[in-house]
Design an enzyme around this catalytic site. Sequence first.
Site, PDB file in Angstrom:
ATOM      1  N   PRO A   1       0.825  -1.214   0.000  1.00  0.00           N
ATOM      2  CA  PRO A   1       0.000   0.000   0.000  1.00  0.00           C
ATOM      3  C   PRO A   1       0.858   1.264   0.000  1.00  0.00           C
ATOM      4  O   PRO A   1       1.968   1.241   0.550  1.00  0.00           O
ATOM      5  CB  PRO A   1      -0.810  -0.117   1.304  1.00  0.00           C
ATOM      6  CG  PRO A   1      -0.045  -1.043   2.172  1.00  0.00           C
ATOM      7  CD  PRO A   1       0.701  -1.969   1.268  1.00  0.00           C
ATOM      8  N   ASP A   2       0.330   2.316  -0.605  1.00  0.00           N
ATOM      9  CA  ASP A   2       1.063   3.588  -0.501  1.00  0.00           C
ATOM     10  C   ASP A   2       0.632   4.262   0.798  1.00  0.00           C
ATOM     11  O   ASP A   2       0.060   3.606   1.688  1.00  0.00           O
ATOM     12  CB  ASP A   2       0.813   4.450  -1.760  1.00  0.00           C
ATOM     13  CG  ASP A   2      -0.624   4.978  -1.843  1.00  0.00           C
ATOM     14  OD1 ASP A   2      -0.980   5.550  -2.891  1.00  0.00           O
ATOM     15  OD2 ASP A   2      -1.383   4.791  -0.870  1.00  0.00           O
ATOM     16  N   PHE A   3       0.943   5.524   0.969  1.00  0.00           N
ATOM     17  CA  PHE A   3       0.669   6.171   2.257  1.00  0.00           C
ATOM     18  C   PHE A   3      -0.621   6.978   2.266  1.00  0.00           C
ATOM     19  O   PHE A   3      -1.380   6.938   3.246  1.00  0.00           O
ATOM     20  CB  PHE A   3       1.855   7.104   2.614  1.00  0.00           C
ATOM     21  CG  PHE A   3       3.111   6.348   2.936  1.00  0.00           C
ATOM     22  CD1 PHE A   3       4.051   6.088   1.958  1.00  0.00           C
ATOM     23  CD2 PHE A   3       3.326   5.871   4.222  1.00  0.00           C
ATOM     24  CE1 PHE A   3       5.195   5.356   2.244  1.00  0.00           C
ATOM     25  CE2 PHE A   3       4.475   5.143   4.533  1.00  0.00           C
ATOM     26  CZ  PHE A   3       5.407   4.888   3.535  1.00  0.00           C
ATOM     27  N   ARG A   4      -0.877   7.703   1.147  1.00  0.00           N
ATOM     28  CA  ARG A   4      -1.935   8.725   1.226  1.00  0.00           C
ATOM     29  C   ARG A   4      -3.147   8.452   0.342  1.00  0.00           C
ATOM     30  O   ARG A   4      -4.049   9.254   0.294  1.00  0.00           O
ATOM     31  CB  ARG A   4      -1.328  10.102   0.884  1.00  0.00           C
ATOM     32  CG  ARG A   4      -0.293  10.543   1.920  1.00  0.00           C
ATOM     33  CD  ARG A   4       0.408  11.856   1.560  1.00  0.00           C
ATOM     34  NE  ARG A   4       1.348  12.240   2.614  1.00  0.00           N
ATOM     35  CZ  ARG A   4       2.576  11.740   2.730  1.00  0.00           C
ATOM     36  NH1 ARG A   4       3.028  10.833   1.839  1.00  0.00           N
ATOM     37  NH2 ARG A   4       3.385  12.098   3.717  1.00  0.00           N
TER      38      ARG A   4
ATOM     39  N   ASN B   1      11.013   4.999  -1.339  1.00  0.00           N
ATOM     40  CA  ASN B   1      10.505   3.719  -0.860  1.00  0.00           C
ATOM     41  C   ASN B   1      11.533   2.981  -0.019  1.00  0.00           C
ATOM     42  O   ASN B   1      12.736   3.095  -0.241  1.00  0.00           O
ATOM     43  CB  ASN B   1      10.068   2.857  -2.053  1.00  0.00           C
ATOM     44  CG  ASN B   1       8.933   3.514  -2.836  1.00  0.00           C
ATOM     45  OD1 ASN B   1       8.269   4.398  -2.290  1.00  0.00           O
ATOM     46  ND2 ASN B   1       8.739   3.129  -4.070  1.00  0.00           N
TER      47      ASN B   1
ATOM     48  N   ASP C   1      10.985  -0.393   0.558  1.00  0.00           N
ATOM     49  CA  ASP C   1      10.666  -1.814   0.340  1.00  0.00           C
ATOM     50  C   ASP C   1      11.803  -2.584  -0.343  1.00  0.00           C
ATOM     51  O   ASP C   1      11.727  -3.796  -0.499  1.00  0.00           O
ATOM     52  CB  ASP C   1       9.358  -1.945  -0.469  1.00  0.00           C
ATOM     53  CG  ASP C   1       9.397  -1.130  -1.781  1.00  0.00           C
ATOM     54  OD1 ASP C   1       8.372  -0.518  -2.122  1.00  0.00           O
ATOM     55  OD2 ASP C   1      10.467  -1.099  -2.434  1.00  0.00           O
TER      56      ASP C   1
ATOM     57  N   HIS D   1      14.869   7.975   1.656  1.00  0.00           N
ATOM     58  CA  HIS D   1      14.204   7.825   2.964  1.00  0.00           C
ATOM     59  C   HIS D   1      14.711   6.595   3.690  1.00  0.00           C
ATOM     60  O   HIS D   1      14.032   6.045   4.560  1.00  0.00           O
ATOM     61  CB  HIS D   1      12.677   7.797   2.787  1.00  0.00           C
ATOM     62  CG  HIS D   1      12.147   9.149   2.413  1.00  0.00           C
ATOM     63  ND1 HIS D   1      10.829   9.395   2.133  1.00  0.00           N
ATOM     64  CD2 HIS D   1      12.781  10.327   2.270  1.00  0.00           C
ATOM     65  CE1 HIS D   1      10.668  10.681   1.827  1.00  0.00           C
ATOM     66  NE2 HIS D   1      11.839  11.264   1.884  1.00  0.00           N
TER      67      HIS D   1
HETATM   68  N1  APR Z   1      -0.664   4.091 -10.348  1.00  0.00           N
HETATM   69  C1  APR Z   1      -0.450   5.438 -10.415  1.00  0.00           C
HETATM   70  N2  APR Z   1      -0.321   6.223  -9.313  1.00  0.00           N
HETATM   71  C2  APR Z   1      -0.421   5.606  -8.116  1.00  0.00           C
HETATM   72  C3  APR Z   1      -0.646   4.209  -7.975  1.00  0.00           C
HETATM   73  C4  APR Z   1      -0.770   3.459  -9.168  1.00  0.00           C
HETATM   74  N3  APR Z   1      -0.984   2.138  -9.127  1.00  0.00           N
HETATM   75  N4  APR Z   1      -0.694   3.927  -6.643  1.00  0.00           N
HETATM   76  C5  APR Z   1      -0.515   5.092  -5.983  1.00  0.00           C
HETATM   77  N5  APR Z   1      -0.360   6.095  -6.865  1.00  0.00           N
HETATM   78  C6  APR Z   1      -0.097   7.510  -6.580  1.00  0.00           C
HETATM   79  C7  APR Z   1      -1.050   8.093  -5.573  1.00  0.00           C
HETATM   80  O1  APR Z   1      -2.201   8.606  -6.236  1.00  0.00           O
HETATM   81  C8  APR Z   1      -0.207   9.212  -4.966  1.00  0.00           C
HETATM   82  O2  APR Z   1      -0.234  10.368  -5.771  1.00  0.00           O
HETATM   83  O3  APR Z   1       1.180   7.566  -5.969  1.00  0.00           O
HETATM   84  C9  APR Z   1       1.201   8.624  -5.006  1.00  0.00           C
HETATM   85  C10 APR Z   1       1.624   8.021  -3.676  1.00  0.00           C
HETATM   86  O4  APR Z   1       1.716   9.099  -2.767  1.00  0.00           O
HETATM   87  P1  APR Z   1       2.003   8.792  -1.209  1.00  0.00           P
HETATM   88  O5  APR Z   1       1.071   7.744  -0.740  1.00  0.00           O
HETATM   89  O6  APR Z   1       2.022  10.123  -0.522  1.00  0.00           O
HETATM   90  O7  APR Z   1       3.442   8.143  -1.183  1.00  0.00           O
HETATM   91  P2  APR Z   1       4.832   8.910  -1.326  1.00  0.00           P
HETATM   92  O8  APR Z   1       4.729  10.046  -2.273  1.00  0.00           O
HETATM   93  O9  APR Z   1       5.836   7.872  -1.599  1.00  0.00           O
HETATM   94  O10 APR Z   1       5.052   9.459   0.166  1.00  0.00           O
HETATM   95  C11 APR Z   1       6.246  10.156   0.403  1.00  0.00           C
HETATM   96  O11 APR Z   1       5.733  10.218   2.759  1.00  0.00           O
HETATM   97  O12 APR Z   1       5.123   9.330   4.774  1.00  0.00           O
HETATM   98  C12 APR Z   1       6.183   9.637   3.982  1.00  0.00           C
HETATM   99  O13 APR Z   1       8.247   8.600   4.167  1.00  0.00           O
HETATM  100  C13 APR Z   1       6.973   8.420   3.636  1.00  0.00           C
HETATM  101  O14 APR Z   1       8.318   8.088   1.682  1.00  0.00           O
HETATM  102  C14 APR Z   1       7.030   8.443   2.117  1.00  0.00           C
HETATM  103  C15 APR Z   1       6.707   9.892   1.797  1.00  0.00           C
END
Ligand code: APR
Length: 296
Positions: free
Chosen positions: A51-54, A125, A127, A144
């Site tokens: 999963p992503d974060f937001r 990331n 991972d 990070h």
């Molecule tokens: N295809 C296209 N875009 C995607 C997909 C996908 N399958 N899955 C997720 N996304 C997009 C989301 O819409 C969002 O814009 O990727 C982005 C992920 O954003 P975040 O969840 O904020 O993750 P990230 O940008 O890596 O966060 C940055 O925040 O909490 C800290 O240290 C943590 O490294 C992390 C940092």
Amino acid sequence: MLKKIPFLLLLQARCFSTKFTLKELAGQLRDNYKNVVVMVGAGLSTPSGIPDFRSPDSGVYNNLQKYNLPRPEAMFDIHYFQKNPLPFFDLARELYPGRYKPNLAHYFIYLLQQKGKLLRLYTQNIDGLERLAGIKEDILVEAHGTFSTASCIKCKKKYDPDEVKRDIFNNSITICDHCQGIVKPDIVFFGEELPKRFDDCADSDTKKTDLLIVMGTSLEVYPFAWLADVLPFNTPRLLLNREEVGSFGISISPYTADVVIKNDIIDGVKLLAKEVGWWDELKLLTDEKTNINVPD
Ligand code: APR
């Protein structure tokens, strides 16, 4: 630091800039660009099952209720960790590298490397999937941090990451034998400095970037996100993301050669690879590496 430029200069840059198309960018990537910088975030790994974060609903930050945190980001806040490290160690057991595999988007970046075009890959990331996909140490910047090393949060003494992992999976906490501080994997928490390598590489890379590709990140976290906004304004920038983020898509952005593929990252990479003429090669590579027959 973002450069301050007069508003009129910005407007002028926008008024006279011609739209840079994906086809033109793809042709330049195939025939000319040799110094491509890629910036990625958690969206690169969601197709791998992480999963992503937001993202609403699925994001890590929407699923931390059981920890009763003051706010979701406290999970990765060094001051909160010092008071209560248990939530992070509990989540770490789910995030530790080893259970997930790189996906087509990782192997597109690997293909850039194999073609001698990847100047640097900056990842947020933790991972480890970039390493697993075969990105070389000297090209990879794990901005990070990483689970592959560990140290005391107070005196920074280094510890065997495998021993720290063993303690974490045995629900015990490694205490520094030098200063009694808590030992954790070298994941960069809010309130901690990014690795020196980030600044060192960024200083030189931003002077010779032919193309910036931003994939799967909200560009919400600084200083990592600054990297997307400190390039010369005529540097082509390509965003592969579900939605426009950072300075992409802003009408008065000074960047005059932006291209945005607003799509799922796998579909976006497929579109780009087909435009460049690398799709068959990428498909074969990914099939070989993952034993999954990637659909056209
Ligand atoms: N295809 C296209 N875009 C995607 C997909 C996908 N399958 N899955 C997720 N996304 C997009 C989301 O819409 C969002 O814009 O990727 C982005 C992920 O954003 P975040 O969840 O904020 O993750 P990230 O940008 O890596 O966060 C940055 O925040 O909490 C800290 O240290 C943590 O490294 C992390 C940092």
